[in-house]
Scaffold this motif. Structure first.
Motif, PDB file in Angstrom:
ATOM      1  N   ALA A  25      -6.831  24.263 -12.836  1.00  0.00           N
ATOM      2  CA  ALA A  25      -6.996  23.038 -12.038  1.00  0.00           C
ATOM      3  C   ALA A  25      -5.643  22.421 -11.674  1.00  0.00           C
ATOM      4  O   ALA A  25      -5.593  21.337 -11.093  1.00  0.00           O
ATOM      5  CB  ALA A  25      -7.837  22.023 -12.819  1.00  0.00           C
ATOM      6  N   GLY A  26      -4.545  23.122 -12.023  1.00  0.00           N
ATOM      7  CA  GLY A  26      -3.216  22.642 -11.646  1.00  0.00           C
ATOM      8  C   GLY A  26      -2.670  21.568 -12.573  1.00  0.00           C
ATOM      9  O   GLY A  26      -1.706  20.866 -12.231  1.00  0.00           O
ATOM     10  N   ASP A 202     -12.324  16.698  -9.199  1.00  0.00           N
ATOM     11  CA  ASP A 202     -12.587  17.697  -8.144  1.00  0.00           C
ATOM     12  C   ASP A 202     -11.912  19.022  -8.488  1.00  0.00           C
ATOM     13  O   ASP A 202     -12.498  20.095  -8.329  1.00  0.00           O
ATOM     14  CB  ASP A 202     -12.068  17.196  -6.785  1.00  0.00           C
ATOM     15  CG  ASP A 202     -12.961  16.098  -6.218  1.00  0.00           C
ATOM     16  OD1 ASP A 202     -14.114  15.960  -6.693  1.00  0.00           O
ATOM     17  OD2 ASP A 202     -12.499  15.371  -5.313  1.00  0.00           O
ATOM     18  N   ALA A 203     -10.654  18.944  -8.954  1.00  0.00           N
ATOM     19  CA  ALA A 203      -9.908  20.167  -9.287  1.00  0.00           C
ATOM     20  C   ALA A 203     -10.580  20.898 -10.451  1.00  0.00           C
ATOM     21  O   ALA A 203     -10.665  22.125 -10.462  1.00  0.00           O
ATOM     22  CB  ALA A 203      -8.467  19.819  -9.627  1.00  0.00           C
ATOM     23  N   THR A 207     -12.845  24.822 -10.636  1.00  0.00           N
ATOM     24  CA  THR A 207     -12.540  25.964 -11.508  1.00  0.00           C
ATOM     25  C   THR A 207     -13.810  26.591 -12.083  1.00  0.00           C
ATOM     26  O   THR A 207     -13.744  27.593 -12.773  1.00  0.00           O
ATOM     27  CB  THR A 207     -11.676  25.523 -12.720  1.00  0.00           C
ATOM     28  OG1 THR A 207     -12.447  24.644 -13.550  1.00  0.00           O
ATOM     29  CG2 THR A 207     -10.401  24.824 -12.281  1.00  0.00           C
TER      30      THR A 207
END
Ligand code: PRP
Length: 209
Positions: A25-26, A202-203, A207
């Motif tokens: 997810a960064g 959201d991220a 995933t």
């Protein structure tokens, strides 16, 4: 606005599965993976609190953390006023009734079943729903010992790989619920910090396959 978000994460097994999910997810996970006894890690934009799994929803409910990662088993055992926005699909296991192979289950009408468990509310609800009379005995761990020693007839416990049951000569007698880890949010924090929290949720959602 660069407001910091506080996320409560469980120490232990689930954290190992959570780290790759955060990476996907960064999220910068360096604060989580470093060898340290610090209980508060990272800072801006994300601060982590490392907790016993059962304590995660408490911190989020009271607003000491904005977000948390917690197993549905914990949420089934106690009711919390929380928003549960993302099922991460990690920490998969089930809550089940287990006992000795050949255990008399369900018991004969009128018999009181002795049940050892770390989940007394889940167990009471389950057996009440089945119309069975039970005596629930609360234990903290190594629950599988209970039927082996005569403390209880059956247990209600988490089964993940099934290895603990197998190695102790026990079998699943009945499934109660599927469990996985979910992200929970403090209702007020979610509104107040929506600009920072919504993209993170959201991220994380992205995933999930
Ligand atoms: C949990 C659970 C079972 C075991 C299930 O215990 O209570 O004992 O894991 O996992 P398995 O199906 O993969 O064998 P935990 O490891 O949390 O220890 P505890 O006995 O101290 O509660």
């Amino acid at each position: 606005m660069n407001e910091s978000v506080t996320m409560a994460v469980p120490k232990g097994r689930v954290l190992e599965q959570l780290v790759p999910r955060f990476e996907a997810a960064g999220v910068d996970v360096s604060a989580l993976t470093m060898r340290s006894r610090k209980l508060i890690r990272g800072g801006t934009p994300l601060r982590f609190l490392l907790l016993k799994p059962d304590d995660v929803p408490t911190y989020v409910e009271y607003g000491a953390a904005d977000l948390g990662v917690v197993g549905r088993d914990v949420l089934l055992e106690r009711a919390y006023d929380l928003y549960a926005p993302v099922d991460l699909g990690i920490g998969r296991c089930r809550l089940a009734v287990a006992g000795m192979n050949g255990a008399a289950y369900p018991p004969k009408a009128g018999e009181v079943l002795r049940v050892a468990t770390k989940f007394p509310n889940v167990a009471s609800r389950h057996f009440a729903g089945r119309g069975l009379r039970v005596e629930v005995i609360f234990v903290q761990g190594s629950v599988e010992l209970a039927p082996l020693t005569g403390l209880a007839d059956v247990i209600v416990d988490i089964v993940e790989t099934g290895e603990t049951l197998r190695q102790n000569g026990l079998v699943v007698l009945e499934d109660i619920a599927h469990v996985s880890s979910v992200v929970v949010a403090n209702r007020v924090g979610l509104k107040r910090k929506r600009a920072a929290i919504a993209p993170l949720l959201d991220a994380l959602r992205a995933t999930i396959h």
